[in-house]
Design an enzyme around this catalytic site. Structure first.
Site, short mmCIF file in Angstrom:
data_model
loop_
_atom_site.label_atom_id
_atom_site.label_comp_id
_atom_site.label_asym_id
_atom_site.label_seq_id
_atom_site.Cartn_x
_atom_site.Cartn_y
_atom_site.Cartn_z
N VAL A 1 7.19 1.76 4.11
CA VAL A 1 7.34 1.34 5.50
C VAL A 1 8.52 2.11 6.08
CG1 VAL A 1 7.70 -0.58 7.08
CG2 VAL A 1 6.47 -0.95 4.95
N PHE B 1 0.81 -1.21 0.00
CA PHE B 1 0.00 0.00 0.00
C PHE B 1 0.85 1.27 0.00
CE2 PHE B 1 -2.77 -3.23 1.78
CZ PHE B 1 -3.97 -2.99 1.12
N ASP C 1 -1.24 -16.95 5.67
CA ASP C 1 0.02 -16.63 4.99
C ASP C 1 1.19 -16.73 5.97
OD1 ASP C 1 1.71 -15.96 2.95
OD2 ASP C 1 1.40 -13.81 3.14
#
Length: 987
Positions: free
Chosen positions: A629, A626, A740
């Site tokens: 970081v 998105f 995941d």
């Protein structure tokens, strides 16, 4: 006022358009380049627009062209002037194919727009080549309004207007090209322009005119004249690609001291005479406080009038004050050598509330001179900084005259000049008070008492009536530690004392004239009593015996309870058994944030909103799906500053992307466990949107293990696995399925504590895919190497599928970050698993750990261990380290056939360095070369001592190199078959 500011914002935020080319303004021929030079090509004509202005147009109408024929039209070279994205507005008309009598099947009602970038006007009639590459296609344009051509009449129809976006552009300029493949059309005008954010002044911050180079560009602002930056990050605003300023500034500026905001918060105005503003901020100018004035404009502080002052601790906006007048009505009460003074407050306090009192003292001997009082006087509570209007003076000498001057003070008394007003009082002591008692002696001492005696003082007149003894433990401070004892004889017994402690004792005598002064302090000490110590030891022994009996009883009770629990069932131990997992009463259950009608409500419920001013971004450490970081710091009021990881949402996001980005926070906020990454909070009320988590110094587990290959012991690796299993056990108890689980999604802190992370992806299977992979909501594919077979085939995700993934994580940890299934393709991995092949044990992997991996990889998901059983199994290994010394052998009694990655024959490597890189020991390539090991013949003779001399000190690295050398020797033996010829795995 607010409406005015809002209107000002709306008018100033409009985008600016900078024209690069507008054919409607051209008066001469355009002379654009056409290709090919044949009939039916683009033709430049003059015409009139809707306003009857002469304009240059281009027309083309080759509806019977040969198949594959295309007519090109290219503009001149257009400098981009710093623009990254350029807009092209086309005005054109197009004839309907059905209305053309000669139109063939090749007639079209569309044309294509291209552009070509270059740093100079270098294009010719033949270069660049007239094709899509090197030209970049912008769009295929279709007419929204078609013009119909009726026989014997003029064509009628509306003009089409189409705006296209070009870019991103990086070179100095570009050409725009039009390709016709059979349309009958007229290009009436072309307008090339780019958008930029206009200069803007808002919140006392000026933002310059800005050309956007990305979807959202941060722009630093500067404060207007007489304004200063507000606390927090530097003023910034975001310029969008469409030339609009995005939202309000992150922070702004405020007017400096002496200035207030004016004209819709766009400038700072100086404070008028008689007013002031002491601090920077949003406040307005205020009238000068009492007893002060300002004679100039722009005053940050008002000056005090003559005779008035401000204390150094007073704020700038405080009124000016004056010292107080003298205290009134001093009353004295003399009792022998003690004097009690009290008085009334002054008539004028000076306008302050910090009133205190102080005393000055002078003493005059009988018939002698006067001098300041000596140090033998004591003042209770003190000679200065008195809050209450009284004081007790002790230690007065007999037949002395004392003069006390009582003054009143406040916070500005030290700033005033001239004498300080005071109220005097004179006191003369009697001659009959007894002198100080001295020569104190100890007649008897015990562990808890002292017996004292002293000589009777000679009173000037009259007998001594009694004595007062004052004593306290040496080193003790404060009035509460002092004790008093009265006695009528010249002896006393002090009781209730501490054993072996030192005490300071003073005595004074009283006659009819009152008490005399205390004598000098006498040092005395109580004794240590061994018999009493024996009694304490006896009590200690008895107490210990009682505690021992209680402990034995507790052990018996616990043993009985454990035996009962064992008889009820033994499934708590790790085994192949499976049963239904029930959540106990009171257990917290995970709530899917997407079940909320408004997902933002889940964020508000589970995540704490953090003020952006508490957050400081220090550096970018990576990029996520998105956005970026970052590493930063969080300093909330009343809390210690902490290091945090910050995920930011990139600009230009959709509302769906924002919901999915924040869904990770609403998931993480429900978890609280030492092996689950901790959510600190979110920032949603400003740009960019952020998620703050605790910072993990060592990053992702897979890269951390690869960086430290061979540097951890087996017990340390098992400890890491135990932490991961504990976190997954917690998630399973919360009824949360991770989906995941992989080493890349495990984070490691500075203490090697592993924490499960990555809760932010909503995953789904791609339809009709020959190579099944998981795809995130933004298109990022997730490899299937960690995924259970039932999840691949039937999309069945459970805690059992997480257990399969945990087995892969175990293999990653024990192989120090090796890629699962090596270089096999996804389809090969699926085929191998369907044929019951499993991964072999990593080098030096204990048999018990590899067996636990195989249990996690059971085809029947009900046969896999649950996470409480995994934690129990790992705990047993940690408690019994000897079980970890049994190393697994390939295919040694395994319940499944194991995959094999054979090492290539050493002759396949071109050099020793290539061989070292193949076994992931490339860091020692230069060391081998410097030590003379440049050939495989020399390397095959290497020993552990040689490795130490070279600089290979890690035991794990030594084992890996020596094992490969041993394999090399076996390959070199006559009759030994070679390797597979490559690293491709076989199964």
């Amino acid at each position: 006022m607010e409406l005015r500011v809002l209107l000002c914002w709306a008018s100033l935020a409009a985008a600016l358009e900078e024209t690069l080319l507008n054919t409607k303004l051209e008066t001469a021929d355009l002379k654009w380049v056409t290709f090919p030079q044949v009939d039916g090509q683009w033709e430049e004509l003059s015409g009139l627009d809707e306003e009857q202005h002469s304009v240059r147009t281009y027309e083309v109408c080759d509806v019977q062209r040969a198949p594959g024929q295309a007519h090109w039209l290219r503009t001149g070279w257009v400098p981009r002037r710093g623009a990254v994205h350029v807009y092209a507005t086309l005005r054109f008309t197009m004839l309907e194919c059905l209305s053309l009598p000669r139109a063939g099947r090749s007639c079209k009602e569309t044309f294509t727009v291209f552009y070509y970038e270059s740093d100079a006007d270098t294009a010719t009639a033949l270069t660049p080549a007239w094709m899509e590459n090197p030209y970049i296609k912008v769009d295929t344009v279709a007419a929204e309004h078609l013009t119909r051509k009726r026989p014997g009449a003029e064509a009628t129809g509306k003009v089409n207007v189409k705006t296209l976006r070009l870019g991103p552009l990086s070179k100095a300029g570009f050409y725009l090209a039009f390709q016709d493949q059979g349309a009958c059309m007229a290009l009436l005008s072309l307008h090339l322009f780019y958008k930029k954010c206009a200069q803007l002044t808002v919140n006392l911050t000026r933002f310059p005119e800005t050309v956007p180079r990305e979807l959202v560009v941060p722009v630093a602002g500067s404060c207007v004249v007489d304004a200063v930056p507000a606390p927090g990050p530097s003023p910034s605003l975001y310029c969008r690609e469409d030339g609009q300023w995005a939202e309000q500034p992150v922070t702004g500026c405020s007017c400096a001291p002496g200035f207030e905001a004016a004209e819709g918060n766009t400038k700072c105005r100086a404070c008028a005479q008689g007013t002031f503003k002491p601090l920077s901020g949003e406040g307005s100018c205020q009238p000068c406080p009492a007893n002060s004035h300002s004679n100039t404009i722009g005053s940050a502080v008002c000056q005090c009038r003559v005779g008035y002052f401000r204390a150094r601790t007073d704020p700038r906006g405080a009124p000016c004050t004056t010292p107080p007048s003298a205290p009134r009505s001093v009353v004295s009460r003399l009792n022998g050598s003690s004097l009690h003074l009290e008085w009334s407050a002054p008539l004028e306090s000076g306008g302050r509330e910090d009133l205190t009192y102080a005393l000055r003292c002078r003493e005059c001997r009988p018939g002698g001179s006067c001098a300041p009082c000596g140090g033998d006087l004591t003042f209770d509570p003190g000679p200065r900084d008195l809050v209450e209007p009284w004081v007790v003076v002790r230690g007065l000498r007999p037949d002395f005259t004392y003069t006390f001057e009582v003054t009143a003070l406040n916070g500005v008394s030290s700033l005033a000049t001239g004498p300080v007003p005071f109220e005097p009082v004179n006191v003369t002591t009697d001659r009959e008070v007894p002198p100080a008692v001295s020569d104190i002696r100890v007649t008897r001492s015990s562990p808890s008492s002292l017996s004292l005696a002293w000589a009777v003082p000679r009173a000037p007149s009259g007998a001594v009536l009694d004595y007062e003894v004052k004593y306290h433990e040496k080193g003790a401070e404060g009035p509460s530690s002092v004790r008093f004892l009265k006695t009528s004889e010249n002896r006393a017994e002090l009781r209730g004392l501490k054993r072996g402690a030192s005490y300071l004792v003073q005595v004074r005598a009283r006659s009819e004239a009152g008490y005399g002064p205390f004598g000098q302090e006498h040092h005395s000490q109580t004794q240590l009593d061994e018999s009493e110590g024996w009694r304490e030891q006896l009590a200690l022994i008895a107490g210990t015996a009682v505690v021992g009996v209680v402990l034995v009883l507790v052990v018996i009770v616990v043993a009985v309870l454990c035996l009962r629990k064992q008889s009820n069932g033994r499934e708590a131990e790790y085994s192949d058994k499976h049963g239904q997992y029930l959540i106990g009463h009171g257990t917290k259950v995970y709530i899917d944030p997407f079940t909320y009608e408004d997902p933002n409500e889940a964020v508000r419920e589970f995540a704490k909103e953090i003020d952006v001013s508490y957050v400081k971004i220090e550096e970018v450490i990576g990029a996520g799906e998105f956005g970026e970081v970052c590493r930063g710091r969080l300093k909330a009021p009343g809390k210690k500053e902490s290091c945090v990881a910050i995920k930011t949402l990139k600009g230009g996001y959709t509302e769906r992307q924002r919901r999915e980005f924040l869904s990770e926070a609403s998931i993480m906020g429900q978890f609280e466990h030492p092996n689950i990454i901790r959510l600190e909070g979110v920032v949603t009320n400003s740009m960019p949107v952020m998620i703050l988590t605790e910072f993990m110094e060592n990053g992702a587990l897979d890269s951390f293990l690869r960086l430290n290959d061979g540097q951890f012991t087996v017990i340390q690796l098992v400890g890491m696995l135990r932490g991961i299993a504990s976190g997954m056990r917690y998630l399973a108890e919360m009824s949360y399925v991770h989906r995941d689980l992989a080493a890349r999604n495990i984070l490691v802190n500075s203490n090697l504590v592993c924490k499960v992370s990555d809760f932010g992806l909503s995953r789904f299977l791609e339809e009709n895919s020959s190579d099944p992979t998981y795809t995130s909501s933004l298109g990022g594919k997730i490899p299937i190497r960690w995924t259970a077979p039932e999840a691949i085939a039937f999309r069945k995700f459970t805690s059992a599928s997480d257990a399969w993934s945990y087995g892969i994580v175990m293999w990653e940890v024990m192989s120090f970050g090796e890629r699962p299934y090596w270089d096999m393709s996804n389809q090969d991995v699926i085929n191998a698993i369907e044929q019951d092949y499993r991964l072999p044990p990593p080098p030096d992997c204990p048999t018990s750990l590899h067996q636990l991996m195989l249990d996690c990889w059971q085809k029947d998901r009900n046969a896999r261990p649950r996470f409480p059983q995994v934690v129990s199994a790992l705990d047993k290994m940690i408690r019994n380290p000897a079980s970890l010394k049994i190393v697994a052998r390939e295919n040694g009694g395994a319940s499944h056939p194991l995959l094999d990655q054979r090492q290539p024959h050493y002759s396949a490597f071109g050099s020793v360095g290539e061989w070292l890189r193949a076994i992931k020991m490339g860091r020692y390539e230069e060391s081998f070369a410097a030590a003379g090991f440049g050939s495989f013949e020399l390397v095959s003779q290497i020993s552990a001592e040689d490795l130490l001399r070279i600089g290979v000190t890690l035991a794990g690295h030594q084992k890996k190199i020596l094992a490969s050398v041993q394999h090399m020797k076996s390959q070199a033996k006559p009759g030994t078959p070679g390797g597979t010829g490559g690293p491709a795995p076989q199964y």
